[in-house]
Design a protein around this motif. Sequence first.
Motif, PDB file in Angstrom:
ATOM      1  N   SER A  52      82.752 -60.706 105.321  1.00 47.33           N
ATOM      2  CA  SER A  52      83.641 -61.868 105.383  1.00 47.33           C
ATOM      3  C   SER A  52      84.716 -61.559 106.424  1.00 47.33           C
ATOM      4  CB  SER A  52      84.252 -62.184 104.023  1.00 47.33           C
ATOM      5  OG  SER A  52      84.947 -61.062 103.519  1.00 47.33           O
ATOM      6  N   TYR A  53      85.526 -62.556 106.749  1.00 49.81           N
ATOM      7  CA  TYR A  53      86.527 -62.307 107.795  1.00 49.81           C
ATOM      8  C   TYR A  53      87.716 -63.241 107.661  1.00 49.81           C
ATOM      9  CZ  TYR A  53      83.202 -65.666 109.789  1.00 49.81           C
ATOM     10  OH  TYR A  53      82.340 -66.719 109.969  1.00 49.81           O
ATOM     11  N   LEU A  54      88.805 -62.789 108.264  1.00 56.33           N
ATOM     12  CA  LEU A  54      90.075 -63.526 108.289  1.00 56.33           C
ATOM     13  C   LEU A  54      90.409 -63.831 109.738  1.00 56.33           C
ATOM     14  CD1 LEU A  54      92.122 -61.152 105.924  1.00 56.33           C
ATOM     15  CD2 LEU A  54      90.911 -63.248 105.280  1.00 56.33           C
ATOM     16  N   ARG A  55      90.585 -65.108 110.041  1.00 52.36           N
ATOM     17  CA  ARG A  55      90.835 -65.505 111.432  1.00 52.36           C
ATOM     18  C   ARG A  55      92.350 -65.488 111.700  1.00 52.36           C
ATOM     19  NH1 ARG A  55      86.479 -66.592 113.978  1.00 52.36           N
ATOM     20  NH2 ARG A  55      84.597 -67.556 113.105  1.00 52.36           N
ATOM     21  N   LEU A  56      92.854 -64.303 112.010  1.00 50.25           N
ATOM     22  CA  LEU A  56      94.297 -64.146 112.218  1.00 50.25           C
ATOM     23  C   LEU A  56      94.766 -64.892 113.464  1.00 50.25           C
ATOM     24  CD1 LEU A  56      94.808 -60.300 111.639  1.00 50.25           C
ATOM     25  CD2 LEU A  56      94.971 -62.155 109.973  1.00 50.25           C
ATOM     26  N   GLY A  57      94.056 -64.732 114.568  1.00 49.30           N
ATOM     27  CA  GLY A  57      94.487 -65.340 115.824  1.00 49.30           C
ATOM     28  C   GLY A  57      94.513 -66.856 115.745  1.00 49.30           C
ATOM     29  N   ASP A  58      93.490 -67.426 115.139  1.00 50.30           N
ATOM     30  CA  ASP A  58      93.469 -68.887 114.955  1.00 50.30           C
ATOM     31  C   ASP A  58      94.685 -69.331 114.141  1.00 50.30           C
ATOM     32  OD1 ASP A  58      91.095 -68.995 116.332  1.00 50.30           O
ATOM     33  OD2 ASP A  58      89.852 -69.536 114.611  1.00 50.30           O
ATOM     34  N   ALA A  59      94.989 -68.557 113.085  1.00 51.48           N
ATOM     35  CA  ALA A  59      96.140 -68.913 112.237  1.00 51.48           C
ATOM     36  C   ALA A  59      97.441 -68.881 113.035  1.00 51.48           C
ATOM     37  CB  ALA A  59      96.221 -67.960 111.048  1.00 51.48           C
ATOM     38  N   GLY A  60      97.482 -68.022 114.058  1.00 52.44           N
ATOM     39  CA  GLY A  60      98.677 -67.892 114.879  1.00 52.44           C
ATOM     40  C   GLY A  60      98.683 -68.776 116.105  1.00 52.44           C
ATOM     41  N   GLY A  61      97.647 -69.628 116.258  1.00 55.20           N
ATOM     42  CA  GLY A  61      97.619 -70.571 117.370  1.00 55.20           C
ATOM     43  C   GLY A  61      97.084 -70.008 118.671  1.00 55.20           C
ATOM     44  N   LEU A  62      96.418 -68.861 118.616  1.00 56.28           N
ATOM     45  CA  LEU A  62      95.875 -68.269 119.847  1.00 56.28           C
ATOM     46  C   LEU A  62      94.518 -68.883 120.183  1.00 56.28           C
ATOM     47  CD1 LEU A  62      96.719 -64.502 119.281  1.00 56.28           C
ATOM     48  CD2 LEU A  62      98.131 -66.319 120.264  1.00 56.28           C
ATOM     49  N   THR A  63      94.254 -69.010 121.489  1.00 59.87           N
ATOM     50  CA  THR A  63      92.995 -69.606 121.936  1.00 59.87           C
ATOM     51  C   THR A  63      92.250 -68.738 122.951  1.00 59.87           C
ATOM     52  OG1 THR A  63      94.130 -70.767 123.727  1.00 59.87           O
ATOM     53  CG2 THR A  63      93.879 -71.958 121.640  1.00 59.87           C
ATOM     54  N   GLN A  64      92.943 -67.793 123.600  1.00 58.25           N
ATOM     55  CA  GLN A  64      92.333 -67.069 124.729  1.00 58.25           C
ATOM     56  C   GLN A  64      91.460 -65.908 124.273  1.00 58.25           C
ATOM     57  OE1 GLN A  64      95.653 -66.147 127.254  1.00 58.25           O
ATOM     58  NE2 GLN A  64      96.149 -68.300 127.568  1.00 58.25           N
ATOM     59  N   PHE A  65      91.737 -65.386 123.080  1.00 61.05           N
ATOM     60  CA  PHE A  65      90.884 -64.353 122.499  1.00 61.05           C
ATOM     61  C   PHE A  65      90.882 -64.538 120.989  1.00 61.05           C
ATOM     62  CE2 PHE A  65      95.049 -62.453 123.546  1.00 61.05           C
ATOM     63  CZ  PHE A  65      95.506 -62.091 122.296  1.00 61.05           C
ATOM     64  N   GLY A  66      89.805 -64.082 120.360  1.00 58.43           N
ATOM     65  CA  GLY A  66      89.746 -64.060 118.913  1.00 58.43           C
ATOM     66  C   GLY A  66      90.420 -62.807 118.402  1.00 58.43           C
ATOM     67  N   ALA A  67      91.077 -62.913 117.245  1.00 65.12           N
ATOM     68  CA  ALA A  67      91.685 -61.753 116.583  1.00 65.12           C
ATOM     69  C   ALA A  67      91.380 -61.922 115.103  1.00 65.12           C
ATOM     70  CB  ALA A  67      93.188 -61.702 116.842  1.00 65.12           C
ATOM     71  N   ASN A  68      90.329 -61.246 114.663  1.00 61.96           N
ATOM     72  CA  ASN A  68      89.836 -61.422 113.301  1.00 61.96           C
ATOM     73  C   ASN A  68      89.795 -60.091 112.570  1.00 61.96           C
ATOM     74  OD1 ASN A  68      89.135 -64.209 113.784  1.00 61.96           O
ATOM     75  ND2 ASN A  68      87.345 -63.474 114.897  1.00 61.96           N
ATOM     76  N   ILE A  69      90.055 -60.130 111.273  1.00 63.56           N
ATOM     77  CA  ILE A  69      89.778 -58.982 110.422  1.00 63.56           C
ATOM     78  C   ILE A  69      88.391 -59.195 109.824  1.00 63.56           C
ATOM     79  CG2 ILE A  69      90.359 -57.764 108.280  1.00 63.56           C
ATOM     80  CD1 ILE A  69      92.443 -57.125 110.253  1.00 63.56           C
ATOM     81  N   THR A  70      87.482 -58.259 110.070  1.00 70.91           N
ATOM     82  CA  THR A  70      86.173 -58.281 109.420  1.00 70.91           C
ATOM     83  C   THR A  70      86.249 -57.407 108.173  1.00 70.91           C
ATOM     84  OG1 THR A  70      85.000 -58.582 111.501  1.00 70.91           O
ATOM     85  CG2 THR A  70      83.720 -57.715 109.650  1.00 70.91           C
ATOM     86  N   ILE A  71      85.764 -57.935 107.066  1.00 69.06           N
ATOM     87  CA  ILE A  71      85.790 -57.226 105.782  1.00 69.06           C
ATOM     88  C   ILE A  71      84.346 -56.941 105.391  1.00 69.06           C
ATOM     89  CG2 ILE A  71      86.510 -57.324 103.353  1.00 69.06           C
ATOM     90  CD1 ILE A  71      88.502 -59.595 104.296  1.00 69.06           C
ATOM     91  N   LEU A  72      84.032 -55.669 105.197  1.00 67.67           N
ATOM     92  CA  LEU A  72      82.675 -55.283 104.794  1.00 67.67           C
ATOM     93  C   LEU A  72      82.706 -54.673 103.402  1.00 67.67           C
ATOM     94  CD1 LEU A  72      81.161 -53.590 107.992  1.00 67.67           C
ATOM     95  CD2 LEU A  72      80.916 -55.960 107.228  1.00 67.67           C
ATOM     96  N   GLU A  73      81.987 -55.284 102.474  1.00 68.93           N
ATOM     97  CA  GLU A  73      81.760 -54.649 101.177  1.00 68.93           C
ATOM     98  C   GLU A  73      80.849 -53.439 101.390  1.00 68.93           C
ATOM     99  OE1 GLU A  73      80.098 -57.386  98.316  1.00 68.93           O
ATOM    100  OE2 GLU A  73      81.051 -59.060  99.375  1.00 68.93           O
TER     101      GLU A  73
END
Lengths: 155, 155
Positions: B29-50
């Motif tokens: 699963s993942y958390l879209r941090l960059g999208d939440a912060g309004g960024l568009t030029q690069f993705g900044a996501n936390i990937t969570i692996l069980e």
Amino acid sequence: MAKIDQSKIARKTGSGYPEPYASMMSKRSYLRLGDAGGLTQFGANITILEPGGISSMRHWHVHEDEFVMVTQGEVVMVTDDGETVLREGDCAAFPAGVENGHHFLNKSSTEARFLVIGTRAARETAYYSDVDMKVEDVYGVSTYTRTDGSPMPEG
Amino acid sequence: MAKIDQSKIARKTGSGYPEPYASMMSKRSYLRLGDAGGLTQFGANITILEPGGISSMRHWHVHEDEFVMVTQGEVVMVTDDGETVLREGDCAAFPAGVENGHHFLNKSSTEARFLVIGTRAARETAYYSDVDMKVEDVYGVSTYTRTDGSPMPEG
């Protein structure tokens, strides 16, 4: 090798700012992780702030997105909205063109570190919020002037 | 507000891959941090692996730089060079166009998390190293085909 060997990355100090601002960065250093890994499209640096350290003069970028994640200790983020403490794992985002300058202060008694990601545009302008200065970056060469484009006193 | 409120970010699951690969991502699963912060030029996501989770099919990008930092636990990075364990604070970089596919496995018994930064090019192609598949991304719309461009079996 895709893994970045952080033990081999030289710790950089110094500042390209004109004085008196360059001297204010004396408690800041950084590790250029992305460069070590061969990346060119964005910077990926660890900024290291000693107690009392300042990350930069408060600024905002016209064309480049910026993202920060604290990796050690705590810093105080300063924007037009005031001061916000960021601790390990906390993140902040600064979309291009949003005219709200930011920087980070280490007001704690221990070293603080944070990861900074910033797009590398071919041409960029950044404005400084608290002083009469801007910077024009053209393919990595930075020129500092007054906000109106006139020279800084020292050149 | 520049600080990203991670408590308000919905945890995303699922995969755009055709089967049988989509089902192999069920422990990711993942958390879209960059999208939440309004960024568009690069993705900044936390990937969570069980435990047992896989970050993606092993792949490399033609036009986009990618950077990873482990933020919790440990993962096994797999590339053409074999397996490398990455622990908290370890980083890896994957410059655009380097034909050495990578992905990350959680072989441990506890959750692992890592930050992934990736440029967002208007058009992108990625190739998968272990299966006969590629993806074409055009302004965020992904189309999966065989490497030669022919359709995948399921459409």
